[in-house]
Design an enzyme around this catalytic site. Structure first.
Site, short mmCIF file in Angstrom:
data_model
loop_
_atom_site.label_atom_id
_atom_site.label_comp_id
_atom_site.label_asym_id
_atom_site.label_seq_id
_atom_site.Cartn_x
_atom_site.Cartn_y
_atom_site.Cartn_z
N HIS A 62 0.85 -1.20 0.00
CA HIS A 62 0.00 0.00 0.00
C HIS A 62 0.87 1.23 0.00
CE1 HIS A 62 0.87 -0.37 4.27
NE2 HIS A 62 0.16 0.69 4.60
N ASP A 66 5.92 4.41 4.83
CA ASP A 66 6.82 3.43 5.47
C ASP A 66 6.91 2.13 4.67
OD1 ASP A 66 4.10 3.28 6.31
OD2 ASP A 66 4.61 2.07 8.05
N HIS A 67 6.13 2.03 3.57
CA HIS A 67 6.16 0.82 2.75
C HIS A 67 6.70 1.04 1.34
CE1 HIS A 67 3.87 -1.54 5.74
NE2 HIS A 67 3.52 -0.32 6.11
ZN LIG Z 1 2.86 0.84 7.80
ZN LIG Z 2 -0.27 1.67 6.51
#
Ligand SMILES: [Zn+2]
Ligand SMILES: [Zn+2]
Length: 310
Positions: A62, A66-67
């Protein structure tokens, strides 16, 4: 086949206590999958011993930073290292616009093609397949569109039980038995029932990655019986209200999913920056599901191959 999981980062929103944001490499046979790509992921790939240009598939769960904030830097480095083979990215569709925009204003033309498969635009859950494995996406319950990923080894050919080969069995029928089919006569009656003549050489291995999600029992059927389950556990049970509000899970909830899904082993991760010590989260998970562990940056987890008896 072996599945080897390397944790490159297992923190949530921000780096803290020498822990970085989420990223993993799954080596499934000869294929390397990079799963999520938090900030600074390329540095940790280098440390892990995986060659960055041996990564041909990147899966992004997603579009929370942070990804994926490490992705543009990683693509730039692949470009500088002279990559020319195609890179496949499986992600929510707006990611392409984000990447294109950054390269547009730096006047960068990557010298390799990027093939996108948009997880929010395809109804087909099967997103990757080769001779040995399949990868499926499945929907998670997060504040924005988010998917998990399920990696499954394909079942191997069955073996004929020694001494049980029916006399006069033709070669095509023998092959059918190895494919797991029953042998029928011209009238369609079963003459040789597969399960009586063959056995499976081993149980296929599987790994499920459950990125950001609140407690969601709808995934249990999808990941049922998985050998290794990574499930986020951003908070401890003391923060369960906060977990629900922010579409995250507690360690206890992750363990409940593992238990209900009959997982072989649970790895928890995506730790909140509020936790310096992770042992309480692990204890909370183990109280529900004893075979739980912390996902620790730099660690490698090999998936066991179990032999099934005849
Ligand atoms: Zn996250
Ligand atoms: Zn998230």
């Amino acid at each position: 086949l072996t599945f080897r999981l390397k944790i490159l980062g297992a923190n949530s929103a921000a780096p803290a206590f020498n822990r970085n944001q989420t990223s993993q490499v799954l080596q499934a046979g000869s294929v390397n999958f990079l799963i999520d790509c938090g900030e600074g992921t390329q540095l940790r790939i280098a440390k892990s011993g995986v060659k960055i240009n041996k990564i041909d598939h990147i899966l992004i769960s997603h579009l929370h930073g942070d990804h994926f904030f490490g992705l543009v830097g990683l693509l730039s480095t692949m470009h500088l290292f002279g990559r020319d083979k195609a890179l496949n990215i499986y992600c929510p569709s707006p990611l392409q616009e984000i990447i294109d925009l950054q390269f547009k204003y730096s006047d960068t033309r990557l010298n390799f093609p990027v093939n996108y498969l948009f997880t929010d635009k395809t109804n087909d859950d099967l997103i990757f397949e080769n001779k040995e494995i399949t990868v499926n996406k499945f929907l998670l319950d997060h504040s924005i569109f988010c998917t998990g990923f399920l990696f499954r080894e394909k079942p191997g050919k069955r073996k004929i039980i020694p001494g049980k080969i029916p006399a006069g069995l033709s070669i095509p029928d023998m092959l059918k038995l190895k494919e797991g089919l029953d042998i029928t006569n011209d009238e369609g009656e079963v003459i040789y029932k597969n399960s009586e003549y063959t056995f499976s050489p081993k149980k296929p291995i599987s790994y499920a990655y459950c990125s950001d999600t609140k407690y969601d029992e709808s995934i249990i059927d999808i990941i049922q019986g998985v050998d290794l389950l990574y499930h986020e556990a951003t908070f401890g049970n003391d923060m369960s209200d906060r977990a629900t509000e922010t579409f995250h899970s507690t360690a206890q909830q992750a363990a409940e999913i593992a238990k209900k899904a009959n997982a072989g082993k649970l790895l928890i991760g995506h730790y909140s920056v509020r936790y310096r010590e992770l042992a309480p989260l692990l204890e909370e998970a183990r109280n529900i599901f004893p075979n739980s562990d912390l996902a620790i940056e730099g660690e490698t987890y090999d998936l066991e191959i179990k032999t099934v008896d005849a």
